[in-house]
Design a protein around this motif. Sequence first.
Motif, PDB file in Angstrom:
ATOM      1  N   MET A 178      -2.949 -11.010  -6.610  1.00 37.66           N
ATOM      2  CA  MET A 178      -2.931 -10.201  -5.331  1.00 37.66           C
ATOM      3  C   MET A 178      -3.932 -10.221  -4.471  1.00 37.66           C
ATOM      4  SD  MET A 178      -2.233  -5.911  -5.159  1.00 37.66           S
ATOM      5  CE  MET A 178      -0.826  -5.468  -4.070  1.00 37.66           C
ATOM      6  N   SER A 179      -3.756  -9.948  -3.096  1.00 40.95           N
ATOM      7  CA  SER A 179      -4.653 -10.053  -1.963  1.00 40.95           C
ATOM      8  C   SER A 179      -4.443  -8.868  -1.134  1.00 40.95           C
ATOM      9  CB  SER A 179      -4.965 -11.165  -1.235  1.00 40.95           C
ATOM     10  OG  SER A 179      -3.690 -11.493  -0.416  1.00 40.95           O
ATOM     11  N   ILE A 180      -5.609  -8.362  -0.783  1.00 38.16           N
ATOM     12  CA  ILE A 180      -5.616  -7.053   0.138  1.00 38.16           C
ATOM     13  C   ILE A 180      -6.340  -7.284   1.138  1.00 38.16           C
ATOM     14  CG2 ILE A 180      -6.007  -4.612   0.451  1.00 38.16           C
ATOM     15  CD1 ILE A 180      -5.920  -4.426  -2.682  1.00 38.16           C
ATOM     16  N   LYS A 181      -6.034  -7.197   2.575  1.00 41.78           N
ATOM     17  CA  LYS A 181      -6.683  -7.257   3.733  1.00 41.78           C
ATOM     18  C   LYS A 181      -6.500  -6.146   4.504  1.00 41.78           C
ATOM     19  CE  LYS A 181      -6.156 -12.291   5.313  1.00 41.78           C
ATOM     20  NZ  LYS A 181      -5.929 -13.002   6.195  1.00 41.78           N
ATOM     21  N   PHE A 182      -7.692  -5.526   5.248  1.00 36.68           N
ATOM     22  CA  PHE A 182      -7.710  -4.493   5.979  1.00 36.68           C
ATOM     23  C   PHE A 182      -8.391  -5.172   7.266  1.00 36.68           C
ATOM     24  CE2 PHE A 182     -10.474  -0.930   7.660  1.00 36.68           C
ATOM     25  CZ  PHE A 182      -9.348  -0.260   8.382  1.00 36.68           C
ATOM     26  N   LEU A 183      -7.847  -4.922   8.594  1.00 39.47           N
ATOM     27  CA  LEU A 183      -8.364  -5.541   9.628  1.00 39.47           C
ATOM     28  C   LEU A 183      -8.113  -4.377  10.450  1.00 39.47           C
ATOM     29  CD1 LEU A 183      -5.684  -7.512   8.509  1.00 39.47           C
ATOM     30  CD2 LEU A 183      -6.909  -8.704  10.295  1.00 39.47           C
ATOM     31  N   THR A 184      -9.043  -4.378  11.700  1.00 40.31           N
ATOM     32  CA  THR A 184      -9.147  -3.398  12.919  1.00 40.31           C
ATOM     33  C   THR A 184      -9.269  -4.385  14.044  1.00 40.31           C
ATOM     34  OG1 THR A 184     -10.545  -1.623  11.529  1.00 40.31           O
ATOM     35  CG2 THR A 184     -10.028  -1.635  13.968  1.00 40.31           C
ATOM     36  N   THR A 185      -8.359  -4.127  15.035  1.00 42.92           N
ATOM     37  CA  THR A 185      -8.401  -5.036  16.147  1.00 42.92           C
ATOM     38  C   THR A 185      -8.045  -4.116  17.407  1.00 42.92           C
ATOM     39  OG1 THR A 185      -7.383  -7.049  17.184  1.00 42.92           O
ATOM     40  CG2 THR A 185      -6.044  -5.667  16.063  1.00 42.92           C
ATOM     41  N   PRO A 186      -8.472  -4.427  18.530  1.00 41.19           N
ATOM     42  CA  PRO A 186      -8.232  -3.631  19.612  1.00 41.19           C
ATOM     43  C   PRO A 186      -6.645  -3.822  20.212  1.00 41.19           C
ATOM     44  CG  PRO A 186      -9.723  -5.687  20.204  1.00 41.19           C
ATOM     45  CD  PRO A 186      -9.397  -5.644  18.692  1.00 41.19           C
ATOM     46  N   THR A 187      -6.121  -2.906  20.764  1.00 43.03           N
ATOM     47  CA  THR A 187      -4.705  -3.120  21.447  1.00 43.03           C
ATOM     48  C   THR A 187      -4.469  -2.023  22.386  1.00 43.03           C
ATOM     49  OG1 THR A 187      -2.579  -3.144  20.648  1.00 43.03           O
ATOM     50  CG2 THR A 187      -3.720  -1.467  19.667  1.00 43.03           C
ATOM     51  N   LEU A 188      -3.772  -2.366  23.309  1.00 46.35           N
ATOM     52  CA  LEU A 188      -3.179  -1.613  24.217  1.00 46.35           C
ATOM     53  C   LEU A 188      -1.698  -1.073  23.941  1.00 46.35           C
ATOM     54  CD1 LEU A 188      -4.901  -2.742  27.592  1.00 46.35           C
ATOM     55  CD2 LEU A 188      -5.547  -0.656  26.250  1.00 46.35           C
ATOM     56  N   SER A 189      -0.962  -1.809  23.000  1.00 44.84           N
ATOM     57  CA  SER A 189       0.136  -1.739  22.536  1.00 44.84           C
ATOM     58  C   SER A 189       0.380  -0.579  21.571  1.00 44.84           C
ATOM     59  CB  SER A 189       0.603  -2.921  22.043  1.00 44.84           C
ATOM     60  OG  SER A 189       0.553  -4.115  22.728  1.00 44.84           O
ATOM     61  N   GLY A 190       1.631   0.044  21.650  1.00 42.79           N
ATOM     62  CA  GLY A 190       1.860   0.907  20.799  1.00 42.79           C
ATOM     63  C   GLY A 190       2.825   0.486  19.632  1.00 42.79           C
ATOM     64  N   LEU A 191       2.851   1.183  18.544  1.00 39.93           N
ATOM     65  CA  LEU A 191       3.909   0.517  17.350  1.00 39.93           C
ATOM     66  C   LEU A 191       5.155   0.107  17.790  1.00 39.93           C
ATOM     67  CD1 LEU A 191       2.810   3.200  14.467  1.00 39.93           C
ATOM     68  CD2 LEU A 191       2.010   0.916  14.603  1.00 39.93           C
TER      69      LEU A 191
END
Length: 154
Positions: free
Chosen positions: A38-51
Amino acid sequence: MTMFTNGFSTLTMPEDFEKIPPKDEFTELYLVNTKIPMSIKFLTTPTLSGLPEIMDGIEKNLEGNDRIDLVTSDFILINDNLYYMVVSSFSDGENQVRRNEFMYVEDDNLYVFEFTYPYADRELDDFYLNIIRSLKISVPKYIVEDGSYRINHQ
């Protein structure tokens, strides 16, 4: 219990996972357990979009990709926060692989959890939900303004 923190957010890391150095600027944490596998990634990225816009973009991309099957795509509540969840499957040539992604937007920052494991494995709902529930955001990592972004140095 081991904790991960980058000064902006904190979360619980599961036992028996090896930390791998990230290969891009947005990956905060990349863990691998070869025994499960198994692999797990956690990312944070800037966005102006909503879900909703993020969901539309992902679903359109997956529709055009014959190698990836969309299993489910929906909004769910985790810790009273609205997340977009997309579950997909694909073949790595030998095994059918499942990827569960959970996305959350707060203060123009998109937080992404990605769990990839063999499709045949048992459901891991409690396992990955416990990791997501442990997320604590101290301050947003990125400040988005004037069409660009910068690291928040507060």
